[in-house]
Motif scaffolding. Structure first.
Motif, PDB file in Angstrom:
ATOM      1  N   MET A 147      89.536  47.975  30.040  1.00  0.00           N
ATOM      2  CA  MET A 147      90.989  46.994  29.450  1.00  0.00           C
ATOM      3  C   MET A 147      90.209  47.145  28.239  1.00  0.00           C
ATOM      4  O   MET A 147      89.810  47.001  27.534  1.00  0.00           O
ATOM      5  CB  MET A 147      90.501  45.678  29.829  1.00  0.00           C
ATOM      6  CG  MET A 147      91.870  44.940  29.579  1.00  0.00           C
ATOM      7  SD  MET A 147      91.350  43.227  30.140  1.00  0.00           S
ATOM      8  CE  MET A 147      91.728  43.386  31.680  1.00  0.00           C
ATOM      9  N   LEU A 214      98.706  45.097  25.855  1.00  0.00           N
ATOM     10  CA  LEU A 214      96.951  45.613  27.336  1.00  0.00           C
ATOM     11  C   LEU A 214      97.300  47.011  28.295  1.00  0.00           C
ATOM     12  O   LEU A 214      98.233  47.137  28.549  1.00  0.00           O
ATOM     13  CB  LEU A 214      97.329  44.438  27.904  1.00  0.00           C
ATOM     14  CG  LEU A 214      95.992  44.054  28.844  1.00  0.00           C
ATOM     15  CD1 LEU A 214      94.701  44.184  27.762  1.00  0.00           C
ATOM     16  CD2 LEU A 214      96.021  43.053  29.866  1.00  0.00           C
ATOM     17  N   TYR A 216      95.403  48.222  31.218  1.00  0.00           N
ATOM     18  CA  TYR A 216      93.791  47.665  32.043  1.00  0.00           C
ATOM     19  C   TYR A 216      93.912  48.630  33.518  1.00  0.00           C
ATOM     20  O   TYR A 216      95.570  49.466  33.808  1.00  0.00           O
ATOM     21  CB  TYR A 216      94.182  46.699  32.109  1.00  0.00           C
ATOM     22  CG  TYR A 216      95.548  45.908  33.405  1.00  0.00           C
ATOM     23  CD1 TYR A 216      95.585  45.618  33.442  1.00  0.00           C
ATOM     24  CD2 TYR A 216      96.540  45.943  32.344  1.00  0.00           C
ATOM     25  CE1 TYR A 216      96.710  45.029  34.851  1.00  0.00           C
ATOM     26  CE2 TYR A 216      97.828  45.191  32.767  1.00  0.00           C
ATOM     27  CZ  TYR A 216      97.566  44.721  34.201  1.00  0.00           C
ATOM     28  OH  TYR A 216      98.776  44.270  34.852  1.00  0.00           O
ATOM     29  N   ASN A 225      90.691  40.842  36.053  1.00  0.00           N
ATOM     30  CA  ASN A 225      91.267  41.303  35.199  1.00  0.00           C
ATOM     31  C   ASN A 225      91.746  40.463  34.200  1.00  0.00           C
ATOM     32  O   ASN A 225      91.703  40.211  32.718  1.00  0.00           O
ATOM     33  CB  ASN A 225      92.244  42.343  35.230  1.00  0.00           C
ATOM     34  CG  ASN A 225      92.352  43.968  35.696  1.00  0.00           C
ATOM     35  OD1 ASN A 225      91.866  43.992  34.668  1.00  0.00           O
ATOM     36  ND2 ASN A 225      92.842  43.892  36.399  1.00  0.00           N
ATOM     37  N   LEU A 229      90.374  39.631  30.603  1.00  0.00           N
ATOM     38  CA  LEU A 229      92.003  39.117  29.441  1.00  0.00           C
ATOM     39  C   LEU A 229      91.688  37.894  29.008  1.00  0.00           C
ATOM     40  O   LEU A 229      91.779  38.369  27.709  1.00  0.00           O
ATOM     41  CB  LEU A 229      93.451  39.151  30.164  1.00  0.00           C
ATOM     42  CG  LEU A 229      94.306  38.685  29.518  1.00  0.00           C
ATOM     43  CD1 LEU A 229      95.087  40.188  28.213  1.00  0.00           C
ATOM     44  CD2 LEU A 229      95.893  38.721  30.453  1.00  0.00           C
TER      45      LEU A 229
END
Length: 440
Positions: A147, A214, A216, A225, A229
């Protein structure tokens, strides 16, 4: 409501074109996948044959058992028989060859300079991570995506001086765009938008937002996730080169579930960015699940109910944790922990309301041309179920029969795009006009 033009369909690259986009580390990762795939297919065939042996031998009682390996966990094919030796040899040779190739590439890859990535490569990696992302991560495969927050396709170093250099025009209004399953940050493409610009650039030009994107691994659990984040947004705000006036999240599909999970993690961890979050926009988010994953779960159940076909259920169960989270719209760790994610089970999610004090908006879509409901008329059942082709209208609008799970978007904060598909929500001029009204 209005309609959007059909999305542009790009021609799939040929095998030769695809090779030109791959990095050396990608070849190593694909070789590892090929080894695992060959082993998996061999084991599948062995189990099918073993289950046939068991079915044929069962009526013969003790005499039939002599021809079947009935040890716990065994395929049914006797290891010391000719068939068992063949399967054992194939698996042994595959492991040997795969290990040798991986060892050679492990020495070579670090010495080779990787070229700049391309949109074609990014799309390939995103699709692989969506389907197999959890397995790629667990096996430390170099294809696994880490990520990051990106700008123009390149990761941002979350350092105040580095951000000031990369984003010299940064304002105090941050817009983070969160893509969905099997997608990447370059695919907020602009087939229907002016000058081929995406929503982030358009909002930057008109209203002074600074967009970051973003990137990921969409094959991981949404709550995993979401936690990552939440931590990343905290680092972003601490490193932002300007005083942050407001943070807005624009999400598509699975990205909305990840964002909701991130808000929960931020609240639980006392992270400061949640207090700066002003807008949270969902485009086609399956808040209460997506039918395709429910069909996949039904296929698992049907195949698993017969001893002969049971091994084939393993093929369907290759799909990632991120995909199975879409069955009911999981956003919390408790939604999936201590449970078989492939088992047929009712919706046991813990209710999670929208974050308090944040202006939340929902855009749903339908492929039909049905007007929005106004409280006096109902959307036809077919349009409701089909929705945008992947997400039903009620799921995208957060509507649920259980009041505790109903997300209760106010009427002025929900909108339905007609004659629009799920992917078209990423690049629809009418959708952008609605975003202008909400975020302008």
């Amino acid at each position: 409501m209005s309609t959007s033009p059909p999305p542009r369909l790009s021609r799939l690259p040929s095998l030769d074109q695809l090779r030109s986009h791959l990095h050396p580390s990608d070849i190593q990762g694909l070789a590892q996948l090929a080894t695992r795939g060959t082993l998996g297919i061999t084991e599948l065939v062995e189990k099918v044959q073993g289950n046939v042996y068991k079915a044929v031998a069962a009526p013969f009682g003790p005499a039939g058992k002599k021809f079947v390996d009935r040890e716990a966990g065994a395929s049914g094919v006797r290891k010391r028989g000719i068939t068992g030796l063949v399967y054992g040899s194939v698996k042994g040779v595959t492991r040997l060859a795969g290990g040798a190739v991986d060892a050679v590439l492990s020495r070579v890859v670090p010495r080779l300079a990787a070229p700049a990535s391309s949109p074609q490569r990014e799309a390939l990696l995103a699709a692989l991570n969506g389907v197999l992302g959890d397995q790629l991560q667990d096996s430390a495969n170099p294809l696994a995506i880490d990520m990051s927050l990106r700008h123009e396709g390149q990761p941002l170093l979350l350092d105040k001086a580095a951000l000031a250099q990369r984003l010299p025009g940064a304002t105090g209004k941050i817009l983070v765009l969160v893509h969905g399953l099997c997608m990447n940050d370059l695919q907020w493409g602009a087939a229907g938008l002016q000058d081929d610009e995406d929503y982030g650039r358009q909002l930057a030009h008109e209203f002074g937002y600074t967009p970051v994107y973003l990137h990921y691994n969409t094959g991981l659990h949404t709550s995993v996730n979401g936690g990552q984040l939440a931590a990343l947004l905290e680092q972003l705000l601490q490193a932002w080169p300007q005083e942050v006036e407001a943070l807005s999240l624009l999400t598509h599909s699975m990205g909305g579930l990840v964002a909701r999970s991130a808000c929960h993690s931020a609240a639980a961890g006392g992270l400061q960015w949640l207090g700066r979050l002003k807008h949270l926009v969902f485009l086609g988010t399956p808040h209460h699940g997506a039918p395709l994953e429910k069909v996949g779960n039904w296929v698992d159940t049907v195949l698993g109910s017969n001893p002969v076909t049971r091994p084939f259920a393993k093929i369907a169960q290759i799909r990632s944790a991120g995909i199975t989270d879409l069955r009911h719209g999981h956003v919390l760790p408790a939604d999936w922990q201590d449970a078989d994610r492939f088992a047929a089970a009712p919706d046991n999610r813990q209710p999670l309301p929208l974050p308090a004090g944040v202006a939340c908006f929902a855009v749903a879509a339908t492929r039909g041309a049905v007007p929005a409901t106004d409280g006096t008329a109902r959307t036809p059942l077919l349009e409701e179920v089909l929705g945008d082709g992947l997400v039903p209208l009620s799921s995208a609008l957060g509507q649920h029969a259980d009041p505790a799970r109903d997300l209760a978007f106010s009427p002025d904060r929900q909108w339905i795009a007609v004659e629009t598909g799920h992917i078209a929500l990423l690049h629809s001029a009418p959708v952008y006009q609605q975003l202008r009204r909400w975020l302008g």
